[in-house]
Design a protein around this motif. Structure first.
Motif, short mmCIF file in Angstrom:
data_model
loop_
_atom_site.label_atom_id
_atom_site.label_comp_id
_atom_site.label_asym_id
_atom_site.label_seq_id
_atom_site.Cartn_x
_atom_site.Cartn_y
_atom_site.Cartn_z
N ILE A 359 0.86 -1.18 0.00
CA ILE A 359 0.00 0.00 0.00
C ILE A 359 0.90 1.24 0.00
O ILE A 359 0.74 2.13 -0.82
CB ILE A 359 -0.95 0.01 1.21
CG1 ILE A 359 -1.91 -1.18 1.13
CG2 ILE A 359 -1.71 1.32 1.29
CD1 ILE A 359 -2.81 -1.30 2.32
N THR A 360 1.87 1.26 0.91
CA THR A 360 2.88 2.32 0.95
C THR A 360 4.22 1.67 1.27
O THR A 360 4.41 1.18 2.39
CB THR A 360 2.55 3.39 2.00
OG1 THR A 360 1.25 3.92 1.76
CG2 THR A 360 3.57 4.52 1.96
N CYS A 377 5.65 1.92 6.36
CA CYS A 377 5.61 0.66 5.62
C CYS A 377 4.23 0.05 5.82
O CYS A 377 3.91 -0.45 6.90
CB CYS A 377 6.70 -0.29 6.15
SG CYS A 377 6.66 -1.93 5.40
N ARG A 378 3.41 0.11 4.74
CA ARG A 378 2.05 -0.41 4.84
C ARG A 378 1.82 -1.39 3.70
O ARG A 378 2.11 -1.10 2.55
CB ARG A 378 1.03 0.73 4.77
CG ARG A 378 1.05 1.59 6.02
CD ARG A 378 0.12 2.74 5.95
NE ARG A 378 0.25 3.57 7.15
CZ ARG A 378 -0.13 4.83 7.22
NH1 ARG A 378 -0.66 5.42 6.17
NH2 ARG A 378 0.02 5.50 8.33
N THR A 411 5.32 2.24 11.33
CA THR A 411 5.97 3.54 11.15
C THR A 411 7.16 3.67 12.10
O THR A 411 7.08 3.27 13.27
CB THR A 411 4.98 4.68 11.42
OG1 THR A 411 3.85 4.53 10.57
CG2 THR A 411 5.61 6.04 11.16
N ILE A 412 8.28 4.22 11.60
CA ILE A 412 9.41 4.61 12.43
C ILE A 412 9.48 6.12 12.39
O ILE A 412 9.55 6.71 11.31
CB ILE A 412 10.73 3.99 11.93
CG1 ILE A 412 10.64 2.47 11.91
CG2 ILE A 412 11.89 4.45 12.79
CD1 ILE A 412 11.91 1.80 11.40
N ILE A 413 9.49 6.74 13.57
CA ILE A 413 9.50 8.20 13.68
C ILE A 413 10.89 8.63 14.12
O ILE A 413 11.47 8.08 15.06
CB ILE A 413 8.45 8.67 14.69
CG1 ILE A 413 7.06 8.19 14.26
CG2 ILE A 413 8.47 10.19 14.81
CD1 ILE A 413 6.00 8.40 15.31
N GLN A 426 15.02 -2.04 6.96
CA GLN A 426 14.28 -3.00 6.14
C GLN A 426 12.92 -3.23 6.75
O GLN A 426 12.80 -3.41 7.97
CB GLN A 426 15.03 -4.34 6.05
CG GLN A 426 16.31 -4.30 5.23
CD GLN A 426 17.49 -3.75 6.01
OE1 GLN A 426 17.62 -3.97 7.22
NE2 GLN A 426 18.36 -3.01 5.34
N CYS A 427 11.92 -3.22 5.86
CA CYS A 427 10.55 -3.53 6.28
C CYS A 427 10.19 -4.87 5.67
O CYS A 427 10.32 -5.05 4.45
CB CYS A 427 9.60 -2.43 5.82
SG CYS A 427 7.85 -2.85 6.10
N ASN A 428 9.69 -5.82 6.50
CA ASN A 428 9.29 -7.14 6.02
C ASN A 428 7.80 -7.32 6.32
O ASN A 428 7.38 -7.25 7.48
CB ASN A 428 10.11 -8.23 6.71
CG ASN A 428 9.80 -9.60 6.14
OD1 ASN A 428 8.67 -10.06 6.17
ND2 ASN A 428 10.83 -10.28 5.66
N ALA A 429 7.01 -7.52 5.21
CA ALA A 429 5.58 -7.79 5.35
C ALA A 429 5.35 -9.21 4.87
O ALA A 429 5.66 -9.54 3.72
CB ALA A 429 4.76 -6.79 4.52
#
Length: 1184
Positions: A359-360, A377-378, A411-413, A426-429
């Motif tokens: 999605i994002t 990361c969505r 989300t990382i802020i 790294q984002c893992n979905a």
């Protein structure tokens, strides 16, 4: 309750924080800048997640990355470090992370199966690749099996199993025979998705011994073959003893002849089944049924419609294919198999699951020290995927601490970052159907402003179009951008400018005054920099004369114009296209400066022609259609159907209409029996019609052809149709135009128009000619003659009516009874002359003649009319004899009077009358004498003026050529003409008729006179003749004038007078243009025709003029005619009484249709100009 409020408050603060966050820096893709800036690694290329390799070739596992400084690479295999230095078969490409496993030098691919992951690392972070699963492809052989022959009864179903070996990837299945020819498939025989061959019902032609299943393994480019399968189809009628011995008693007893059976499903089995498919894949559902006759398959979706544009039917509608499936495609799909005996169905419940999809996806962040940012990361999927974060390839939970970082789910802020905060995240979905892995770096930079747009760059735009002036920049923190125009201009603000985030200045509508120098200034807390660029605004390119739609006939010439206007500093190029493609390479296409000409146009030139004008800044185009028209192509495929004795149907296929609609078809026929090679018109039908019912005649060998017609013209004729010979029959019609007219007094000539060949209706055409005398009880006399058109009956009485008829006959019989016509035997000359001839003289040129009609019996023929012969015996005014010329007037029909026009006045005439029939004229009546009265004379034959002196002139004349009576006098009128062509007073003199000359005295010297002269009888004055003459000048006066003319004072005076006249002319011209009056009336009065003079009311003679008015111009008055034409009241006879002659025509009833007019001599034009140019002396001596 308080806990829920706390959670809500924290989410609200997070949302507010994200909204207020300063946006991340965009790093321009400038190669020089990228070389100077530090950057964490980014994976640019990697092998697929599921990587099937060929076991016979080297294994290449790709991993490419970029970064500053350049990254180093390392690998893991099955979750542990892969030390490539310890394996001599494994190498890594220089400046790359790509692994090469050298299988071809003795290695085995199976030894390197596993899960590989690449890591690219530099001082600012580490990026990782996907998990790459390496599997070598497999193409195993078929297992040995004993295949029994398949013996099947006709009409039964059959399944031939393929059962291919399990390969990686799965093989492609197809069935062929020993000759490597694909086996034909149909609704009855088809291959299933599992590779088996299904027969809904077998037929005897299915018997063969070489049903072979093949498995093709594309990865290794190998094909494996199953052993041939034998099929034999039999029926109960062909059972022999051998087959019966191999069957049980029960089988034999239960065997029945081939019968029809309702459908049953061969696959899938049962009434329901389930199917799971992943989002984005292709959904394949299959139903194959047995039955006789072969069932037909139909698909529906329960509670919905099959998706449009994504649904396809394959394998004779046995397979339903839906591409790019989504969750909305879940549901129950029903296949229905039906034949004439019934139906069956199966419901497949489809569930669409989904591997994770973005999605994002997280995006790289470039931040300045102290700035804030976030990584989002969505992803979605079915079931919903779980999100996990890594930092530099390490799970974030065990990664080094970073106080500026906070993880909140997906989300990382980042808050108040520092340079040490740079890293790769790294984002893992993932869910049970797959995973997504994305790298995104956070790069913290501190850089002064830089402007990347070249200095003094020139921008050129077209008037009234947007102008975009670049100021590509970079800096960290992000610089602020300001724009100025001119060297000392103020900062640009306002609605007329648009300032883009990337530094670009936009002028939405550029004008001429927008041209100039623009300055871009970039500044942040680390510095400031500026750059100047130039803008020029150009005039637009216009097509002021566009090409226009053209319709042209084939082989003509056509031209398209394309006249342009452009900025003088731009160089345009003109390109012509045909149907959006280049012009054909043909010398017939001539491209000029501002036009395109096509010579000898053909059909292929039809299309759209486009003129494109390009400059470096703009492009304009204009198009026009060319339609090539021509006569239509001839029709073809003529066919005759519905043959009957008297009719037939003709059909054809129209040829190409060549862009001009066909308006009609003309059908022609040829009679090959009577007139071979000659084509006749048959009929014409509208252009929308391609069949016609044609009427036929007997005994004709017909061929037909068709001609198409459009606005351009007629096509060539089609090829002739086949011939069709109609049967013979009696004639349908008799000859036409039957007449009976005698050529001699004692015969009757019967004529007719013969029938044409196709009208004969059969062989042996003849005619039966019949006649009898009218009003006499005689029998018909008949004779049969050959195919001729005339028969002569001799020995007939003179001019007797006969009843006549002509009947056609041929070998089959007679035509219908003909109608009778009336004819007459031959004529003879009339026997009697008209009597009681009387003449009534109406006036001097017209007389009326009367006579009594002759008895009709004496005419001895068709009365055509009467002829009047008349001739002039002599003139009563002259006793001389002359040649007698007879004139003839013919009066049609039974007319007993007529008019004799064009007679000469005062003359003696004779006439006689004769009756006329078809044979000729009868005897003449006795001559009748009559005389015409006097008339007005013609003009004198000449007028000659001689012996001019100072005050006299001598006139001589000749008598009229046609006095038309006794002359009683001559009338002379004259008047002077001055230098301006104005006429003086008119003087009239009467001269005796016996005079032929006259001396005029007491005239003015050096004066021009105009004379009018005519003769007169007791009836009146005749036409006049005119002449002009001049008296001579006095010699002494001429001498004095010459002396004066040579004096200087006289010359000066004349110049002053000329100048004064010029000024007066100018003033008059100005007054006339302004509508001032001009004394035309006086001019007209001065030039009055002497014929237009007042007359005395009592006798119509010219009035006398007194001395007191001698010098006054004549006034316009009533006019006496110069000739004495007959007035309407002089005669009560109508013009229809005039007969046929030189000047007359008559209708069949004898009425006159010509026009009679008495001869009238034209009066000479009364010119006002002198025949001699007036001299200065004349000018002085002429009257004023």
């Amino acid at each position: 309750m308080m806990k829920k409020k706390s959670i809500s408050a924290s989410k609200a603060s997070l949302f507010f924080f994200l909204c207020q966050m300063i946006s991340a820096l965009d790093v321009p893709l400038d190669s020089k800048l990228l070389e100077e800036l530090s950057q964490p690694p980014t994976i640019t290329q990697q092998s697929p997640k599921d990587y099937i390799v060929d076991p016979r070739e080297n294994i290449v596992i790709q991993c490419e990355a970029k970064g500053k400084p350049p990254p180093s690479f390392s690998w893991t295999r099955n979750g542990t470090h892969f030390d490539i230095d310890k394996d001599e078969l494994v190498t890594m490409k220089p400046n790359s992370g790509t692994l090469v496993i050298n299988i071809m030098n003795g290695g085995k691919a199976e030894a390197y199966e596993g899960v590989y992951q690449c890591t690219a690392r530099n001082e600012r972070g580490a990026a990782i690749s996907n998990n790459i699963v390496i599997r070598p492809s497999r193409s195993p052989l078929w297992t040995k099996e004993k295949l029994e022959p398949n013996q099947v009864r006709e009409g039964d179903s059959l399944v031939l199993h393929c059962r291919p070996p399990v390969g990686l990837p799965p093989p492609i299945i197809f069935w062929m025979d020993n000759a490597f020819q694909r086996l034909p498939q149909s609704e009855r025989v088809s291959q299933g998705l599992n590779g088996d061959l299904y027969f809904s019902n077998v037929q005897p032609e299915d018997t063969r011994e070489d049903y072979i299943c093949y498995a093709r393994f594309n990865h290794t480019q190998t094909i494996q073959q199953k052993q041939p399968i034998s099929v034999k189809v039999f029926s109960m009628d062909s059972l022999n003893d051998t087959i019966a011995a191999n069957l049980s008693d029960t089988d034999i007893y239960g065997a029945k002849p081939v019968t029809e059976r309702p459908p049953i499903l061969l696959t899938p089995t049962g009434t329901t089944s389930n199917k799971v498919e992943l989002r984005g894949n292709v959904l394949l559902l299959e139903c194959i049924a047995a039955g006789l006759p072969t069932p037909v398959i139909r698909w529906i979706k329960e509670g919905g419609e099959l998706p449009a544009n994504r649904t396809f039917f394959e394998n004779f509608k046995k397979t339903l294919k839906i591409i790019d499936v989504s969750e909305a495609d879940s549901g129950n799909y029903k296949c229905i198999a039906r034949n004439i005996l019934g139906s069956t169905h199966h419901v497949i419940s489809v569930t669409v699951k989904a591997a994770p999809y973005w999605i994002t996806a997280p995006r790289n962040l470039v931040l300045s020290p102290g700035e804030d940012g976030s990584l989002i990361c969505r992803a979605n999927g079915n079931p919903k995927p779980s999100i996990s974060w890594l930092s530099n390839g390490v799970p974030i939970a065990i990664a080094p601490e970073d106080p500026s970082r906070k993880v909140d789910g997906d989300t990382i802020i980042f808050s108040a970052v520092q340079e040490r905060s740079s890293a790769v995240y790294q984002c893992n979905a993932s869910n049970e159907y797959g995973y997504l892995l994305a790298n995104a770096f956070v790069n913290v930079l501190a850089e002064p402003p830089r402007i990347l747009t070249p200095a003094n760059k020139l921008y050129q735009v077209i008037l009234d179009s947007p102008a975009l002036i670049d100021c590509a920049y970079f800096g960290s923190p992000k610089p602020e951008i300001e724009w100025f125009k001119g060297v000392k201009g103020s900062i640009l603000r306002g609605n007329e400018y648009v300032f883009h985030d990337n530094g670009t200045l936009e002028i939405p509508v550029a004008q001429k005054d927008s041209s100039g120098t623009y300055t871009c200034v970039a500044r942040n807390e680390l510095g400031k920099i500026q750059n100047e660029v130039q803008l020029e605004v150009k005039d637009p390119t216009l097509i002021i004369k566009q090409p226009e739609y053209k319709v042209i006939q084939r082989y003509g010439h056509v031209s398209f114009e394309c006249i342009i206007k452009h900025d003088s500093t731009l160089i345009p190029t003109v390109i012509w296209l045909k149907d959006n493609d280049e012009l054909p390479d043909d010398e017939r296409f001539l491209v000029g400066k501002d036009n395109l000409t096509i010579m000898n146009v053909t059909d292929k030139d039809d299309g759209t022609y486009t003129c494109i004008v390009n400059t470096t800044l703009d492009s304009v185009s204009a198009s026009a259609v060319l339609t090539v028209v021509a006569r239509p192509n001839p029709p073809f495929d003529l066919e005759l159907t519905g043959q009957l004795e008297r009719s037939i149907e003709l059909s054809w296929i129209p040829g190409d209409e060549n862009n001009s609609p066909i308006t009609s078809f003309v059908i022609e026929y040829e009679d090959g029996l009577h007139e071979p090679g000659v084509w006749h018109y048959q009929t014409e039908v509208p252009g929308s019609q391609t069949t016609v019912q044609l009427k036929l005649s007997p005994y004709v060998n017909y061929s037909f052809r068709v001609i198409a017609v459009n606005e351009i013209g007629r096509s060539q004729p089609s090829e002739p149709s086949e011939q069709y010979l109609t049967k013979s029959a009696n004639p349908d019609e008799n000859p036409s135009n039957v007449q009976g007219i005698g050529s001699e007094p004692d015969n009757l000539v019967i004529t007719w128009e013969s029938l044409k060949g196709f009208q004969s209706n059969g062989p042996g055409l003849q005619y039966k000619v019949s006649w009898r005398q009218k009003d006499v009880d005689d029998e018909w006399t008949s004779v049969v003659v050959a195919n001729v058109s005339k028969y002569i009956v001799s020995g007939t009485p003179t001019f007797v009516p006969y009843e006549i008829k002509v009947q056609a006959l041929n070998d089959l019989g007679y035509a219908p009874e003909p109608s009778e016509v009336i004819g007459h035997s031959g004529e003879d000359l009339p026997m009697v002359a008209p009597g009681n001839v009387q003449v009534h003289v109406i006036n001097s040129t017209l007389a009326k003649v009367h006579w009594d009609p002759v008895p009709l019996k004496s005419v001895r023929g068709h009365l055509q009319g009467y002829k009047v012969y008349y001739w002039k015996v002599q003139s009563l005014s002259r006793r001389s004899k002359r040649h007698i010329e007879k004139k003839i007037l013919t009066f049609r029909g039974n007319k007993t009077f007529g008019m004799l026009p064009g007679l000469e006045p005062y003359s003696s005439y004779k006439l006689n009358v004769r009756v006329v029939n078809g044979k000729g004229e009868g005897p003449a009546s006795p001559d009748k004498v009559f005389k015409t009265p006097e008339g007005v004379p013609s003009s004198p034959s000449f007028l000659k003026i001689t012996n001019p002196t100072l005050d006299s002139l001598t006139l001589e004349w000749g008598s009229p050529t046609h006095p038309n009576g006794i002359l009683i006098s001559y009338i002379l009128k004259f008047q002077p003409i001055n230098n301006t062509h104005e006429l003086g007073p008119l003087v009239e003199i009467r001269i005796p008729a016996n005079e032929s000359s006259l001396i005029l005295k007491n005239l003015n010297y050096s004066t021009r006179y105009k004379f009018y002269f005519n003769a007169q009888t007791s009836v009146g004055s005749g036409s006049q003749i005119t002449e002009e003459a001049v008296t001579i000048m006095d010699e002494a006066m001429a001498s004095r004038q010459v002396d004066i003319a040579t004096q200087g004072w006289f010359i000066g005076l004349m110049c002053a007078v000329a100048l004064l006249i010029l000024i007066l002319l100018i003033v008059c011209f100005i007054r006339r243009n302004k509508g001032g009056k001009y004394p035309v009336k006086e001019k007209e009065d001065a030039h009055a025709d002497p014929e237009i003079q007042p007359m005395k009311e009592d006798d119509g003679t010219f009035g006398e003029y007194s001395d007191a008015e001698d010098h006054k111009p004549l006034k316009k008055g009533s006019r006496t005619p110069s000739d004495r034409t007959v007035k309407k009241e002089d005669s009560d006879d109508s013009l229809v009484d005039y007969g046929e002659g030189v000047n007359g025509q008559f209708n069949e009833d004898g009425s006159f249709i010509g026009q009679y007019s008495g001869k009238k001599e034209k009066e000479p034009a009364e010119g006002n100009e002198s025949s001699e140019a007036p001299s200065p002396v004349n000018a002085m001596n002429s009257f004023v």
